[in-house]
Design an enzyme around this catalytic site. Sequence first.
Site, PDB file in Angstrom:
ATOM      1  CG  HIS A   1      -1.969   1.051   1.199  1.00 46.71           C
ATOM      2  ND1 HIS A   1      -1.718   2.372   1.524  1.00 46.71           N
ATOM      3  CD2 HIS A   1      -3.288   0.992   0.858  1.00 46.71           C
ATOM      4  CE1 HIS A   1      -2.834   3.074   1.393  1.00 46.71           C
ATOM      5  NE2 HIS A   1      -3.798   2.258   0.992  1.00 46.71           N
TER       6      HIS A   1
ATOM      7  CD  GLU B   1      -1.404   5.562   5.574  1.00 47.94           C
ATOM      8  OE1 GLU B   1      -1.256   5.581   6.814  1.00 47.94           O
ATOM      9  OE2 GLU B   1      -2.519   5.542   5.015  1.00 47.94           O
TER      10      GLU B   1
END
Length: 363
Positions: free
Chosen positions: A152, A154
């Site tokens: 991901h 992030e």
Amino acid sequence: MLRFGPYDGGMTDAATVPTAPESAAETAKRVLLAAPRGYCAGVDRAVVTVEKALELYGPPVYVRKEIVHNKHVVSTLQQRGAIFVEETDEVPEGATVVFSAHGVAPVVHEEARALSLRTIDATCPLVTKVHREAVRFAESGHDILLIGHEGHEEVVGTSGEAPDHITLVDGPDDVDNVVVRNPDKVVWLSQTTLSVDETMETVRRLRERFPNLQDPPSDDICYATQNRQLAVKQMAADCDLMLVVGSRNSSNSVRLVEVALEHGARAGHLVDYAEEIDEAWLEGVSTVGVTSGASVPEILVRDVLAFLSERGFGDPEPVIAAEESLTFALPNEIRRDLKAAGMSDKMTHDAAAATDGVTDPLH
């Protein structure tokens, strides 16, 4: 026109309410509408940042990765002149690039400087908070256990702040694989868009292995993620079907479907658009719950409600779990240039999540 009626949390005793003779045609078909839902402050800020950049500098404006994880938002911004790229070296030298709401690692800033790019950092301030925590704990010699999903954006950005100190823990089942240097100097941080329940279970298992595990200074899972999950928890048991509007690469949207099923919804599906709803999902269904992820514009929810209304479902009944009023200012880089150009840096948060107001097609 859609109207909104009261929701009693499923506590009304049906025996005390006078009813007409039941028939299949007369059985009420209900829609429970979660609030808050849709855009959070960080998403709103990121989307408006790209819009303002296009207005100020003119197209094209490059955006590294999807500005937020929503198919409709990305498509709409592309039509306005935004160009989305996967990596910094795809941006022409000297061009303008916006970094997405999910944040980037320090190396990305270095790449941008090498290409003389004009950068606008639209990282959500709540993600930036986690980055700063990672730097601080790394400087103090801690092992940092970052709870999140591998790959991901992030997680990639946060890990890049202190790669030698951060170990990814991808859920409870990954806990047994964790190796640390000093079990007395360990702290956990998390991706901001996770399931609250699953994260707490991961922390519980980590603490069984590392009793001196430190907590982050404040919650890393953002307020919007928690509030949207709370609304779903409150309504799930009353729903034969939960429809979550959101894209499949949106972590918080996927989590909402999981939370609905874990808390009693008989079925749950994730859709980007109303036309993706399968008519077969509605067979035998009397109560549908509707919500949307934190990167979803309200117009897409309105389309789902219209779809259900056309098929005999009643006016939406709001299920209000929290009120939200948080807003974030635009990034400093673009505020400075807007001011120099005599243009407004005002932005309006999508309050539809709390007030059920109709908004424009993007936000």
